[in-house]
Every structure is written in C-alpha cells, then in structure tokens.
Design an enzyme around this catalytic site. Structure first.
Site, PDB file in Angstrom:
ATOM      1  N   HIS A 130       0.822  -1.232   0.000  1.00 62.08           N
ATOM      2  CA  HIS A 130       0.000   0.000   0.000  1.00 62.08           C
ATOM      3  C   HIS A 130       0.843   1.263   0.000  1.00 62.08           C
ATOM      4  O   HIS A 130       0.314   2.353  -0.218  1.00 62.08           O
ATOM      5  CB  HIS A 130      -0.927   0.034   1.217  1.00 62.08           C
ATOM      6  CG  HIS A 130      -1.976  -1.034   1.234  1.00 62.08           C
ATOM      7  ND1 HIS A 130      -2.821  -1.255   0.166  1.00 62.08           N
ATOM      8  CD2 HIS A 130      -2.314  -1.955   2.179  1.00 62.08           C
ATOM      9  CE1 HIS A 130      -3.631  -2.271   0.458  1.00 62.08           C
ATOM     10  NE2 HIS A 130      -3.344  -2.717   1.668  1.00 62.08           N
ATOM     11  N   ASP A 166      -2.510 -10.754  -2.187  1.00 63.17           N
ATOM     12  CA  ASP A 166      -3.080 -10.194  -0.958  1.00 63.17           C
ATOM     13  C   ASP A 166      -4.529  -9.797  -1.250  1.00 63.17           C
ATOM     14  O   ASP A 166      -4.855  -9.402  -2.366  1.00 63.17           O
ATOM     15  CB  ASP A 166      -2.267  -8.967  -0.533  1.00 63.17           C
ATOM     16  CG  ASP A 166      -2.677  -8.423   0.821  1.00 63.17           C
ATOM     17  OD1 ASP A 166      -1.958  -8.693   1.808  1.00 63.17           O
ATOM     18  OD2 ASP A 166      -3.709  -7.716   0.902  1.00 63.17           O
ATOM     19  N   HIS A 168      -6.178  -7.300  -0.415  1.00 61.27           N
ATOM     20  CA  HIS A 168      -6.342  -5.876  -0.687  1.00 61.27           C
ATOM     21  C   HIS A 168      -5.562  -5.493  -1.950  1.00 61.27           C
ATOM     22  O   HIS A 168      -4.493  -6.043  -2.209  1.00 61.27           O
ATOM     23  CB  HIS A 168      -5.820  -5.053   0.497  1.00 61.27           C
ATOM     24  CG  HIS A 168      -6.479  -5.381   1.800  1.00 61.27           C
ATOM     25  ND1 HIS A 168      -5.909  -6.226   2.732  1.00 61.27           N
ATOM     26  CD2 HIS A 168      -7.679  -5.005   2.297  1.00 61.27           C
ATOM     27  CE1 HIS A 168      -6.736  -6.338   3.776  1.00 61.27           C
ATOM     28  NE2 HIS A 168      -7.817  -5.621   3.538  1.00 61.27           N
ATOM     29  N   ASP A 253      -4.426 -12.848   3.485  1.00 55.49           N
ATOM     30  CA  ASP A 253      -5.682 -12.387   4.084  1.00 55.49           C
ATOM     31  C   ASP A 253      -6.909 -12.661   3.213  1.00 55.49           C
ATOM     32  O   ASP A 253      -8.019 -12.256   3.568  1.00 55.49           O
ATOM     33  CB  ASP A 253      -5.592 -10.904   4.481  1.00 55.49           C
ATOM     34  CG  ASP A 253      -4.854 -10.050   3.460  1.00 55.49           C
ATOM     35  OD1 ASP A 253      -4.572 -10.554   2.356  1.00 55.49           O
ATOM     36  OD2 ASP A 253      -4.555  -8.886   3.782  1.00 55.49           O
TER      37      ASP A 253
HETATM   38 ZN   LIG Z   1      -4.015  -7.208   2.796  1.00 54.72          ZN
END
Ligand SMILES: [Zn+2]
Length: 349
Positions: A130, A166, A168, A253
């Site tokens: 991120h 991931d 996200h 995740d």
């Molecule tokens: Zn994540």
C-alpha cells in the site's frame, strides 16, 4: 542445478519483530512467528540459503520513493511512537525494521537474478504494497516488493512480473509501475474493499497499457474463483509478458479464516497458486519466483498457508481446482479480460 540441490533463499530478521503498535493491532509481530513456523515445517531439512536483510541502499529506495517523503519519514520515525496515517503506526525500532525489510526484499531479488537460488521467501514486516511513492498507507511504510522489482531490473532482468494475491489491492505497487512496460502487475483482490482502487478498468497507461491487470473479485470468492482467474488472466498474462523474475506480493488475508476480509480461500489454495506460478517460471526457462510477505491476520491461516506456499516452492506441487467457478467471480474475470483487450487485442496467447 536441479530442484533437489537448489537451496531455498530466505530473508528473515529479528529486527522485524520490534515494529509493533502500542495497543492491539492486527499487524503484529506474532504474525511473523506464525509464518516462520509454517516455513520451518515445509522446509524440513531442505537446504536454505539465509540472506541478510541489510538496510536498503539509498539508491534502491530513491528509485521508488520521493525524496521529500523519505525525508519526512526519517523525521517522523525519529520520534519513537506515532502514526503516519490512521492505520499506520510506528515504534522505536520501526525505522530499522522498515529499511531492512526493503533491503531484504531487494537482496532476495538480486540473489534470484544472480542464480544463488531459484526460489525464495522474504519473511518481513512492515508490509509494503500500500505504500505509495510519496506516502505511507495501510500498515505499509516502504514498498518492499516495488524495491525488489526495480532491484531485479537493475541486476539485469529485462522484465519482471509482480503477482499480488493479498486480499487488498496493491495500490502503491500499481501506481509505481503503471506507466512502465517492463513490470507486469497483476492483482487479485476483494472488491469492494480497502483501499478502494483496483477496478478492472485500471489497466495501466502509456507504455504500460495492459501491464496492469486487476481482478476485482467479489466477497466470498473461493478456491475455484481464484483458479478461474489464474487460468484465464494470471498465467496467460505471465506467459505473454515473459518476465525474467516473478515476484509475489504474498499476503494471506484472502484466507477463509482472515478477520479483515471476506474471501474463502483454503490454505491449500496458496500451494496450488504457487505451483502454477512456478510452472510458468519453469516454462520460461529460469524458474525464478520470489515471495514477499504482505498481509494475513489469522495466525493459523498464516502458518498453514505459508507452509503450503513453501512446500510448492520446494517442488511438492499441487493443482488448481477444476470445478467451475461461481457466476459472480467468472463475471469479474470477464471484466478484466474485456478491459485488457484494448491493450492485448489478440488476447494474451
Ligand atoms: Zn491485505
């Protein structure tokens, strides 16, 4: 060098455990212990090449991050305890952890390019995907996988691919490379979800058009949905891009046990996805795949999923499930293919 004698490259360092929030936070040092347990279990007595996570070289960092951000970050981290955004904490020792995490990721990429090993894992914290060029975000201070990708290019790779599984979207990584032809970025993530970017229509720009691919998958996506995305987008786009190194932004995740998201992957699915990527790397003639830890917040899921990934990397392969994916996740893959057709008119083959 055959798979039996090929060492497995490992980046790990106790300095990563010092990075912790003052109160409860899902991105905690125990995550790394769970990942270490899984890795140790999978490695057994196979040969391991331990790579040092030295502090990232200033030039490696400057290739990815804005100098003003790096100066601000150094100032902030000197304060001891604090936050860089609402989610992104730091502690005394976080500077060392972050700078050595990025350095470890770069070291892994260079080791794979130099033929010291063909497969490896960088077990590190804080995570990175991120982190934008000019700011920390979402538990991430420095974009480790982006630093690693650029290090591989600097070490002679003509092209690199980053597969981000991931749950996200890897916004920071996408934004660093979205106008570049030499780095393919393929992200599979829950949609909608934090950070809100990663729609199918985001395919890169300029020379990088088509080298960003976003699989914006619905909540509840299963092993079958991910298998469909791998068969129709991830694997063919890798073959078309023909990278000299495949890096994986390896968050765990999207696991069914994870508390921060709503996907339904099994631990075994990570082994199957890793096997599929290793298969493409072998087809390309080099076999180079490096995993860089991102998220994953259930300890048992992390341990089992890292074990499955590493087992695959050591040659204990498993297949993607054959059962049909549900209509909603097939539609998400269709959307990615439709968006990508602008840049890949003949498809990926
Ligand atoms: Zn994540």
């Amino acid at each position: 060098m055959g798979p039996m004698t090929d060492p497995f490259a490992l980046v790990d360092d106790r300095c990563f455990d010092v990075h912790r929030a003052r109160g409860d936070h899902p991105e905690r040092p125990e995550r790394l212990d769970a990942a270490r347990d899984g890795l140790r279990r999978a490695v057994g007595d196979a040969p391991v090449l331990a790579l040092e996570a030295a502090e990232v070289a200033p030039a490696d960092l400057a290739a990815i991050h804005a100098s003003a951000y790096l100066a601000d970050l150094e100032d902030a981290l000197a304060d001891g305890w604090g936050h860089l955004d609402a989610d992104t904490f730091f502690a005394p020792g976080s500077r060392e952890a972050a700078f050595r995490a990025a350095g470890g990721a770069a070291r892994l990429a260079r080791a794979l390019m130099a033929g010291e090993a063909r497969r490896g894992f960088a077990l590190l914290r804080p995570p990175g995907h991120h982190a934008e060029a000019d700011r920390a975000m979402g538990f991430c201070l420095l974009n480790n996988v982006a630093v690693a990708a650029q290090a591989a290019l600097d070490a002679g790779a003509a092209r690199v691919a980053i597969v981000d599984w991931d749950v996200h979207h890897g916004n920071g990584t996408q934004h660093v490379f979205e106008d570049r032809e030499d780095v393919l970025f393929v992200s599979l993530h829950q949609w909608p979800l934090y950070p809100g970017t990663g729609a199918a229509r985001e395919i890169g720009r300029g020379a990088g058009a088509g080298r960003t691919l976003n699989l914006a998958l619905p909540a509840g996506s299963s092993d079958e949905g991910y298998a469909d995305a791998f068969r129709r987008v991830v694997l063919p786009s890798l073959r078309a891009h023909a990278p000299d190194l495949i890096l994986v932004s390896a968050g765990f995740d999207a696991h069914q046990r994870d508390p921060l998201a709503s996907m339904e992957l099994s631990s075994a699915a990570y082994g199957a996805m890793a096997s599929a990527l290793l298969g493409v790397a072998d087809e390309l003639g080099h076999g180079r795949v490096g995993f860089v830890l991102e998220g994953g917040y259930d300890l048992r899921a992390l341990e089992e999923s890292v074990a499955a990934t590493v087992a695959a990397a050591l040659g204990r392969s498993s297949d993607l499930p054959e059962d049909a994916a549900p209509a909603a996740s097939r539609a998400a893959v269709d959307a990615t293919l439709a968006a990508a057709r602008v840049a890949w008119p003949e498809g990926f083959e």
